[in-house]
Design a protein around this motif. Structure first.
Motif, mmCIF file in Angstrom:
data_model
loop_
_atom_site.group_PDB
_atom_site.id
_atom_site.type_symbol
_atom_site.label_atom_id
_atom_site.label_comp_id
_atom_site.label_asym_id
_atom_site.label_seq_id
_atom_site.Cartn_x
_atom_site.Cartn_y
_atom_site.Cartn_z
ATOM 1 N N LEU A 161 0.859 -1.190 0.000
ATOM 2 C CA LEU A 161 0.000 0.000 0.000
ATOM 3 C C LEU A 161 0.896 1.241 0.000
ATOM 4 O O LEU A 161 1.233 1.772 1.064
ATOM 5 C CB LEU A 161 -0.916 -0.002 1.224
ATOM 6 C CG LEU A 161 -1.919 -1.151 1.320
ATOM 7 C CD1 LEU A 161 -2.622 -1.132 2.666
ATOM 8 C CD2 LEU A 161 -2.928 -1.076 0.178
ATOM 9 N N PRO A 162 1.293 1.710 -1.160
ATOM 10 C CA PRO A 162 2.304 2.766 -1.255
ATOM 11 C C PRO A 162 1.979 4.052 -0.514
ATOM 12 O O PRO A 162 2.880 4.752 -0.097
ATOM 13 C CB PRO A 162 2.396 3.019 -2.772
ATOM 14 C CG PRO A 162 1.919 1.758 -3.395
ATOM 15 C CD PRO A 162 0.870 1.231 -2.468
ATOM 16 N N VAL A 163 0.759 4.417 -0.329
ATOM 17 C CA VAL A 163 0.428 5.679 0.322
ATOM 18 C C VAL A 163 -0.125 5.456 1.730
ATOM 19 O O VAL A 163 0.325 6.085 2.701
ATOM 20 C CB VAL A 163 -0.595 6.480 -0.519
ATOM 21 C CG1 VAL A 163 -0.974 7.766 0.198
ATOM 22 C CG2 VAL A 163 -0.010 6.777 -1.899
ATOM 23 N N ILE A 164 -1.060 4.539 1.859
ATOM 24 C CA ILE A 164 -1.738 4.334 3.146
ATOM 25 C C ILE A 164 -0.780 3.778 4.196
ATOM 26 O O ILE A 164 -0.744 4.232 5.343
ATOM 27 C CB ILE A 164 -2.950 3.395 2.957
ATOM 28 C CG1 ILE A 164 -3.956 4.030 1.990
ATOM 29 C CG2 ILE A 164 -3.604 3.091 4.292
ATOM 30 C CD1 ILE A 164 -5.125 3.139 1.651
ATOM 31 N N SER A 165 0.006 2.792 3.808
ATOM 32 C CA SER A 165 0.906 2.151 4.765
ATOM 33 C C SER A 165 1.975 3.112 5.303
ATOM 34 O O SER A 165 2.170 3.183 6.529
ATOM 35 C CB SER A 165 1.562 0.923 4.132
ATOM 36 O OG SER A 165 2.439 0.298 5.034
ATOM 37 N N PRO A 166 2.683 3.867 4.454
ATOM 38 C CA PRO A 166 3.655 4.829 4.996
ATOM 39 C C PRO A 166 3.018 5.889 5.890
ATOM 40 O O PRO A 166 3.612 6.304 6.882
ATOM 41 C CB PRO A 166 4.260 5.462 3.742
ATOM 42 C CG PRO A 166 4.041 4.475 2.675
ATOM 43 C CD PRO A 166 2.736 3.816 2.995
ATOM 44 N N LEU A 167 1.797 6.316 5.532
ATOM 45 C CA LEU A 167 1.108 7.316 6.356
ATOM 46 C C LEU A 167 0.839 6.769 7.755
ATOM 47 O O LEU A 167 1.078 7.446 8.765
ATOM 48 C CB LEU A 167 -0.195 7.732 5.679
ATOM 49 C CG LEU A 167 -1.076 8.714 6.460
ATOM 50 C CD1 LEU A 167 -0.326 10.017 6.711
ATOM 51 C CD2 LEU A 167 -2.384 8.977 5.720
#
Length: 209
Positions: A123-129
């Motif tokens: 999840l390129p965006v949700i996981s880092p957030l």
């Protein structure tokens, strides 16, 4: 016939012990004008110093002359005590500041790094957030380190979105999507690596620092 305390069969003192006793007797005589408490403190400190130095030597019963010379004459010790200070070599060593042990890392901090560095592949965006939110609540990293992690993560994400929008607007191929994905993943991964040394840090930072 029972021998008295001063009979001829009483074991004589060793010459080294005689030297120490003579030194202490001379110190006692030289300090007769001191306050009783100060006099007792000085005598106890000097006697302990001599005993410690002799015990640390190769031969505890050996010649104590080097130790006595290091102390200085009884008169010089008495003069120093009158001036209100203990000779430097008799002062107790300053207690060393203990090196703080590594602060145990919590599971939340490991989870934050995992979401930031590994979860971004799925999840390129949700996981880092989510990972950055967990890391931001930890006192292990400074505010500067957290800010740098946010910039390293958010910067490539914004550029990736811009690249995707440009590809859609100008009819770009799937290559643009691949590049955008790699940018997002790479930024979050680098941010995770920058925070990784903090897990073994020996200090924590107050919130806001």
């Amino acid at each position: 016939m029972t021998s008295g305390p001063y009979s001829s069969d009483t074991a004589p003192l060793a010459h080294s012990d005689v030297l120490v006793l003579d030194y202490l007797a001379a110190l006692w005589a030289a300090t007769e004008d001191l306050e009783p408490d100060l006099r007792d403190e000085l005598m106890t400190t000097v006697a302990d110093y001599i005993a410690m130095r002799r015990a640390a030597g190769a031969d505890p019963q050996g010649d104590p002359s080097p130790v006595l010379r290091r102390l200085g004459s009884p008169e010089s010790l008495a003069a120093a005590a009158r001036r209100g200070r203990m000779p430097a070599h008799l002062r107790r060593p300053v207690t060393q500041v203990a090196v703080p042990a590594p602060v145990p890392s919590s599971g939340t901090e490991y989870a934050g790094l995992a979401l930031l560095a590994a979860g971004t592949v799925v999840l390129p965006v949700i996981s880092p957030l989510a990972g950055l939110l967990l890391i931001s609540g930890s006192p292990r990293w400074s505010a500067g380190q957290k800010t740098a992690a946010w910039v390293l993560t958010a910067g490539p994400v914004m550029l990736g979105f811009a690249l995707v929008l440009a590809a859609i607007a100008f009819g770009g191929g799937p290559e643009a999507l691949v590049v955008a994905y790699l940018m997002m993943v790479g930024g979050a991964f680098v941010a995770g690596l920058s925070l990784l040394p903090g897990l073994s840090s020996r200090r924590t930072y107050p919130q806001g620092y």
